[in-house]
Design a protein around this motif. Structure first.
Motif, PDB file in Angstrom:
ATOM      1  N   LYS A  92       0.791  -1.233   0.000  1.00 23.31           N
ATOM      2  CA  LYS A  92       0.000   0.000   0.000  1.00 23.31           C
ATOM      3  C   LYS A  92       0.824   1.284   0.000  1.00 23.31           C
ATOM      4  CE  LYS A  92      -3.558  -2.610   0.061  1.00 23.31           C
ATOM      5  NZ  LYS A  92      -4.172  -2.913  -1.259  1.00 23.31           N
ATOM      6  N   ASN A  97      -0.488   4.494  -5.160  1.00 19.39           N
ATOM      7  CA  ASN A  97      -1.816   4.044  -4.732  1.00 19.39           C
ATOM      8  C   ASN A  97      -2.713   5.269  -4.558  1.00 19.39           C
ATOM      9  OD1 ASN A  97      -4.025   3.140  -2.835  1.00 19.39           O
ATOM     10  ND2 ASN A  97      -2.961   1.197  -3.121  1.00 19.39           N
ATOM     11  N   TYR A 100      -4.586   4.835  -0.660  1.00 22.62           N
ATOM     12  CA  TYR A 100      -3.838   4.771   0.598  1.00 22.62           C
ATOM     13  C   TYR A 100      -2.883   5.947   0.775  1.00 22.62           C
ATOM     14  CZ  TYR A 100      -5.886   0.318   1.698  1.00 22.62           C
ATOM     15  OH  TYR A 100      -6.794  -0.649   2.014  1.00 22.62           O
ATOM     16  N   HIS A 148      -6.412  -4.411   5.903  1.00 24.03           N
ATOM     17  CA  HIS A 148      -5.146  -5.038   5.494  1.00 24.03           C
ATOM     18  C   HIS A 148      -4.185  -5.232   6.658  1.00 24.03           C
ATOM     19  CE1 HIS A 148      -6.779  -3.799   1.621  1.00 24.03           C
ATOM     20  NE2 HIS A 148      -6.077  -4.799   1.124  1.00 24.03           N
TER      21      HIS A 148
END
Length: 245
Positions: A92, A97, A100, A148
């Motif tokens: 991430k 990304n 994130y 996550h």
């Protein structure tokens, strides 16, 4: 409590999703079992995670939920907590990304990096693992938890849901293929062994984890272990030596 549990009615399977423990390929398998795809090998990452092809247990009424919980084969696949944490960070924060970085990255840099440059503030990229750990351990963290790196005990509630099968990422193919045999899946269906994204990256292993933890203090390493202590205990993972040395 059942919002992370996927349903496959034909083979009467309930699978609780634990990110960074093979969940993408498990969802591919569920799509094949459901007759939504002929093979697990030609389903894209976006189709798996954003296609809305699979039903979750909380989409049923209470009777449907209880019936399935009482009669279906319930499975969860877990991973060593430290490896799972480092894997999530690498995925991430070390690759571009669009979610994130602006949501988590900007907040983490703002709170835990003194004298951060304007560019880091603006795009949230370049979060360091030590900063990420400070966020994780902060009881007043600036943004909430994320699936996550959330504890498995809070994702799948194994103290309240009596899982029939607990597989491990460390022996994923062997455990997964045994489970497929157990539920009567087609003999030709095998669990895929490819890496879902960033396939050129080295897989997160104990050796990789050590490289990330060496920048932390012994206290910080111990606090991470304490944070995930219940997962270590529930799923019989050994206390890592780099936390106690």
């Amino acid at each position: 409590m059942v919002s992370r549990i996927y349903v496959e009615d034909k083979h009467k399977v309930l699978y609780c999703e634990v990110p960074k423990a093979g969940c993408s390929n498990w969802k591919r398998i569920l799509m094949v079992l459901n007759g939504l795809a002929p093979s697990a090998y030609n389903i894209s990452h976006d189709a798996v995670h954003y296609g809305k092809h699979l039903r979750k247990l909380d989409s049923f009424d209470l009777k449907g939920i209880h019936t399935r919980l009482n009669t279906y084969t319930k499975a969860v696949f877990v991973r060593d907590p430290m490896e799972r944490l480092v894997s999530a960070f690498r995925d991430k924060f070390e690759h571009p990304n669009s979610y994130y970085h602006p949501v988590f990255g900007k907040a983490i840099i703002k709170k835990y990096r003194p004298n951060a440059c304007e560019k880091a503030f603006n795009n949230g990229s370049g979060v360091k693992f030590k900063e990420f750990v400070h966020y994780l351990l902060d009881s007043h963290r600036p943004v909430g938890m994320d699936i996550h790196w959330e504890k498995v005990s809070k994702l799948c509630y194994p103290c309240l849901i009596n899982y029939d099968f607990v597989g491990k990422f460390e022996t994923l193919e062997e455990d997964a293929n045994y489970f497929l045999q157990l539920i009567g899946a087609p003999k030709e269906l095998k669990f895929p062994n490819f890496k879902d994204r960033h396939s050129s990256d080295e897989r997160t292993s104990a050796q990789v984890v050590r490289q990330y933890l060496k920048d932390l203090t012994r206290t910080e390493r111990q606090l991470i272990y304490d944070f995930y202590h219940l997962d270590y205990l529930m799923f019989n993972y050994t206390t890592p030596c780099f936390c106690i040395n």
